[in-house]
Design a protein around this motif. Structure first.
Motif, PDB file in Angstrom:
ATOM      1  N   SER A   2       0.827  -1.198   0.000  1.00 45.73           N
ATOM      2  CA  SER A   2       0.000   0.000   0.000  1.00 45.73           C
ATOM      3  C   SER A   2       0.866   1.254   0.000  1.00 45.73           C
ATOM      4  O   SER A   2       2.029   1.241   0.386  1.00 45.73           O
ATOM      5  CB  SER A   2      -0.909  -0.006   1.229  1.00 45.73           C
ATOM      6  OG  SER A   2      -0.141  -0.069   2.419  1.00 45.73           O
ATOM      7  N   GLY A 161      -2.179   7.818  -6.294  1.00 47.53           N
ATOM      8  CA  GLY A 161      -3.361   6.988  -6.105  1.00 47.53           C
ATOM      9  C   GLY A 161      -3.571   6.631  -4.649  1.00 47.53           C
ATOM     10  O   GLY A 161      -4.200   5.614  -4.342  1.00 47.53           O
ATOM     11  N   LYS A 163      -4.972   6.431  -0.989  1.00 50.48           N
ATOM     12  CA  LYS A 163      -6.253   6.580  -0.305  1.00 50.48           C
ATOM     13  C   LYS A 163      -6.063   7.057   1.130  1.00 50.48           C
ATOM     14  O   LYS A 163      -7.033   7.395   1.805  1.00 50.48           O
ATOM     15  CB  LYS A 163      -7.019   5.251  -0.317  1.00 50.48           C
ATOM     16  CG  LYS A 163      -7.429   4.798  -1.720  1.00 50.48           C
ATOM     17  CD  LYS A 163      -8.284   3.553  -1.671  1.00 50.48           C
ATOM     18  CE  LYS A 163      -8.673   3.101  -3.080  1.00 50.48           C
ATOM     19  NZ  LYS A 163      -9.481   4.106  -3.790  1.00 50.48           N
ATOM     20  N   GLY A 186     -10.286  10.391  -4.232  1.00 53.05           N
ATOM     21  CA  GLY A 186     -10.381   9.034  -3.716  1.00 53.05           C
ATOM     22  C   GLY A 186      -9.790   8.819  -2.351  1.00 53.05           C
ATOM     23  O   GLY A 186      -9.583   7.667  -1.934  1.00 53.05           O
ATOM     24  N   VAL A 187      -9.495   9.887  -1.631  1.00 55.80           N
ATOM     25  CA  VAL A 187      -8.923   9.746  -0.288  1.00 55.80           C
ATOM     26  C   VAL A 187     -10.000   9.251   0.669  1.00 55.80           C
ATOM     27  O   VAL A 187     -11.095   9.813   0.744  1.00 55.80           O
ATOM     28  CB  VAL A 187      -8.344  11.087   0.204  1.00 55.80           C
ATOM     29  CG1 VAL A 187      -7.865  10.967   1.657  1.00 55.80           C
ATOM     30  CG2 VAL A 187      -7.198  11.519  -0.696  1.00 55.80           C
ATOM     31  N   GLU A 188      -9.685   8.209   1.403  1.00 56.15           N
ATOM     32  CA  GLU A 188     -10.628   7.631   2.353  1.00 56.15           C
ATOM     33  C   GLU A 188     -10.255   7.924   3.802  1.00 56.15           C
ATOM     34  O   GLU A 188     -11.137   8.052   4.650  1.00 56.15           O
ATOM     35  CB  GLU A 188     -10.716   6.116   2.136  1.00 56.15           C
ATOM     36  CG  GLU A 188     -11.257   5.728   0.768  1.00 56.15           C
ATOM     37  CD  GLU A 188     -11.301   4.218   0.568  1.00 56.15           C
ATOM     38  OE1 GLU A 188     -10.823   3.492   1.469  1.00 56.15           O
ATOM     39  OE2 GLU A 188     -11.811   3.774  -0.480  1.00 56.15           O
ATOM     40  N   SER A 189      -8.946   8.010   4.069  1.00 55.06           N
ATOM     41  CA  SER A 189      -8.486   8.208   5.451  1.00 55.06           C
ATOM     42  C   SER A 189      -7.573   9.430   5.527  1.00 55.06           C
ATOM     43  O   SER A 189      -6.627   9.559   4.740  1.00 55.06           O
ATOM     44  CB  SER A 189      -7.738   6.974   5.952  1.00 55.06           C
ATOM     45  OG  SER A 189      -8.574   5.836   5.914  1.00 55.06           O
ATOM     46  N   ARG A 223     -13.872   8.830   4.743  1.00 58.89           N
ATOM     47  CA  ARG A 223     -14.480   7.827   5.613  1.00 58.89           C
ATOM     48  C   ARG A 223     -13.928   7.872   7.038  1.00 58.89           C
ATOM     49  O   ARG A 223     -14.634   7.541   7.987  1.00 58.89           O
ATOM     50  CB  ARG A 223     -14.255   6.430   5.030  1.00 58.89           C
ATOM     51  CG  ARG A 223     -14.943   6.187   3.699  1.00 58.89           C
ATOM     52  CD  ARG A 223     -14.750   4.740   3.257  1.00 58.89           C
ATOM     53  NE  ARG A 223     -15.387   4.478   1.966  1.00 58.89           N
ATOM     54  CZ  ARG A 223     -15.388   3.295   1.377  1.00 58.89           C
ATOM     55  NH1 ARG A 223     -14.779   2.259   1.942  1.00 58.89           N
ATOM     56  NH2 ARG A 223     -15.985   3.140   0.209  1.00 58.89           N
ATOM     57  N   HIS A 279      -5.666   1.232   7.937  1.00 60.68           N
ATOM     58  CA  HIS A 279      -6.140   1.933   6.740  1.00 60.68           C
ATOM     59  C   HIS A 279      -5.205   1.782   5.551  1.00 60.68           C
ATOM     60  O   HIS A 279      -5.553   2.198   4.443  1.00 60.68           O
ATOM     61  CB  HIS A 279      -6.332   3.416   7.061  1.00 60.68           C
ATOM     62  CG  HIS A 279      -7.213   3.655   8.238  1.00 60.68           C
ATOM     63  ND1 HIS A 279      -8.582   3.499   8.185  1.00 60.68           N
ATOM     64  CD2 HIS A 279      -6.924   3.992   9.524  1.00 60.68           C
ATOM     65  CE1 HIS A 279      -9.097   3.750   9.376  1.00 60.68           C
ATOM     66  NE2 HIS A 279      -8.117   4.045  10.202  1.00 60.68           N
ATOM     67  N   CYS A 280      -4.020   1.224   5.782  1.00 58.90           N
ATOM     68  CA  CYS A 280      -3.046   1.068   4.702  1.00 58.90           C
ATOM     69  C   CYS A 280      -3.168  -0.319   4.109  1.00 58.90           C
ATOM     70  O   CYS A 280      -2.399  -1.239   4.418  1.00 58.90           O
ATOM     71  CB  CYS A 280      -1.633   1.314   5.219  1.00 58.90           C
ATOM     72  SG  CYS A 280      -1.328   3.037   5.638  1.00 58.90           S
ATOM     73  N   HIS A 283      -4.392  -1.330  -2.717  1.00 60.01           N
ATOM     74  CA  HIS A 283      -5.352  -0.641  -3.572  1.00 60.01           C
ATOM     75  C   HIS A 283      -4.760  -0.506  -4.962  1.00 60.01           C
ATOM     76  O   HIS A 283      -3.636  -0.907  -5.211  1.00 60.01           O
ATOM     77  CB  HIS A 283      -5.694   0.746  -3.002  1.00 60.01           C
ATOM     78  CG  HIS A 283      -4.504   1.646  -2.896  1.00 60.01           C
ATOM     79  ND1 HIS A 283      -3.659   1.644  -1.810  1.00 60.01           N
ATOM     80  CD2 HIS A 283      -4.027   2.568  -3.746  1.00 60.01           C
ATOM     81  CE1 HIS A 283      -2.700   2.537  -1.990  1.00 60.01           C
ATOM     82  NE2 HIS A 283      -2.891   3.105  -3.158  1.00 60.01           N
ATOM     83  N   HIS A 290      -7.453   8.456 -12.773  1.00 55.87           N
ATOM     84  CA  HIS A 290      -7.429   9.579 -11.840  1.00 55.87           C
ATOM     85  C   HIS A 290      -8.574  10.524 -12.189  1.00 55.87           C
ATOM     86  O   HIS A 290      -9.033  10.574 -13.337  1.00 55.87           O
ATOM     87  CB  HIS A 290      -6.104  10.339 -11.894  1.00 55.87           C
ATOM     88  CG  HIS A 290      -4.923   9.489 -11.548  1.00 55.87           C
ATOM     89  ND1 HIS A 290      -4.876   8.703 -10.436  1.00 55.87           N
ATOM     90  CD2 HIS A 290      -3.739   9.311 -12.185  1.00 55.87           C
ATOM     91  CE1 HIS A 290      -3.719   8.058 -10.395  1.00 55.87           C
ATOM     92  NE2 HIS A 290      -3.017   8.422 -11.446  1.00 55.87           N
TER      93      HIS A 290
END
Length: 295
Positions: A2, A161, A163, A186-189, A223, A279-280, A283, A290
């Motif tokens: 990741s 890329g 997240k 696309g960032v989640e954390s 998230r 979180h890592c 992906h 993008h």
């Protein structure tokens, strides 16, 4: 393996290097610290995520930027006002002694007052003021530099890329605004370290988007938002970021007595590694699709 994106704070300008070379140099140094953090958290059995650096310091050192401040006397009137906002968050009384006004009180005297109250050296507070406030002001006061810095961070996130975004100090401000400004990254954390996002006056009241009813907004699509503050960090004010932002988890711990507020300290701390690890996850690698709205 990741990959995560790390956004630096102040004093990271790499003179003589291209932006790409500067990012590679910082990422290599931070990777070593993160390995130490995973070891401190006893997470050696996990793969340490690869780091991409979001480098934006060059945007604050362009032709518009003023000379480097070497002492309190070099700070502009606006920067000195921002220092007073910071000192207020550190516990400077709202009203001075009878017959005085903060506007007429020498900045060094105000720093001495707060230093005695906090039990720290006045020289320490002065060094922080000189290191931190000029770059904060350069970012927040110039629409041109602000736009360039946010674009640099958004571009680094899109190219990697990633997240997971880890942002330190002023970098948490730049990243927060970039995540709002550019859809589809696309960032989640989002993990903020030593963040001054909630600092009244100097930072919080100048954010874009502007806070509503005293509360900042959550970047779209996010998230998880984790905030980590060293209990002795004099820049992470107010330390409980959740009082002003929709933070999911706030963690606070004593990390260091001398090396407080540095990104190296935060990355080498097991608390940061433990917060990152869930979180890592694997992906889509860099080079995949993008968002077209990223710069």
């Amino acid at each position: 393996m990741s990959r995560m994106v790390v956004v630096h704070g102040v004093r990271n300008y790499q003179r003589g290097l291209s932006a790409a070379a500067a990012a590679d140099k910082l990422a290599a140094a931070w990777s070593r610290q993160l390995v130490a953090g995973y070891r401190d958290a006893r997470l050696e059995h996990l793969a340490v995520p690869e780091i991409s650096a979001a480098y934006y310091a060059h945007t604050l050192h362009d032709s518009e930027a003023q000379g480097t401040a070497h002492g309190l006397e070099d700070l502009s009137a606006v920067e000195q006002s921002a220092v007073l906002d910071w000192l207020g968050a550190l516990g400077m009384p709202e009203e001075p002694a009878e017959g005085q006004s903060w506007g007429g009180l020498p900045l060094r005297q105000a720093i001495d007052l707060v230093a005695r109250k906090r039990g720290v050296a006045a020289q320490t507070l002065a060094r922080i003021a000189v290191a931190f406030m000029p770059e904060v002001y350069r970012y927040l006061a110039s629409p041109h530099r602000r736009r360039q810095a946010r674009e640099a961070v958004a571009r680094a996130i899109a190219e990697a890329g990633g997240k997971v975004v880890v942002a330190h100090s002023l970098g948490s401000v730049v990243a927060y605004e970039a995540l709002h400004a550019f859809d589809g990254l696309g960032v989640e954390s989002f993990i903020t370290l030593g963040s001054p996002l909630g600092l009244s006056g100097a930072v919080f009241d100048m954010l874009d988007p502007a806070p509503a009813d005293g509360f900042g907004s959550r970047p779209p699509g996010l998230r998880h938002w984790i905030n980590i503050a060293d209990a002795g960090d004099l820049v992470a004010l107010p330390r409980r970021l959740g009082d002003r932002f929709p933070v999911d988890v706030h963690e606070e711990v004593h990390m260091a007595s001398a090396d407080f507020h540095t990104l190296d300290m935060y990355l080498a701390c097991g608390l940061t590694a433990a917060a990152l690890a869930p979180h890592c996850v694997a992906h889509e690698p860099a080079g995949g699709p993008h968002t077209e709205s990223a710069p």
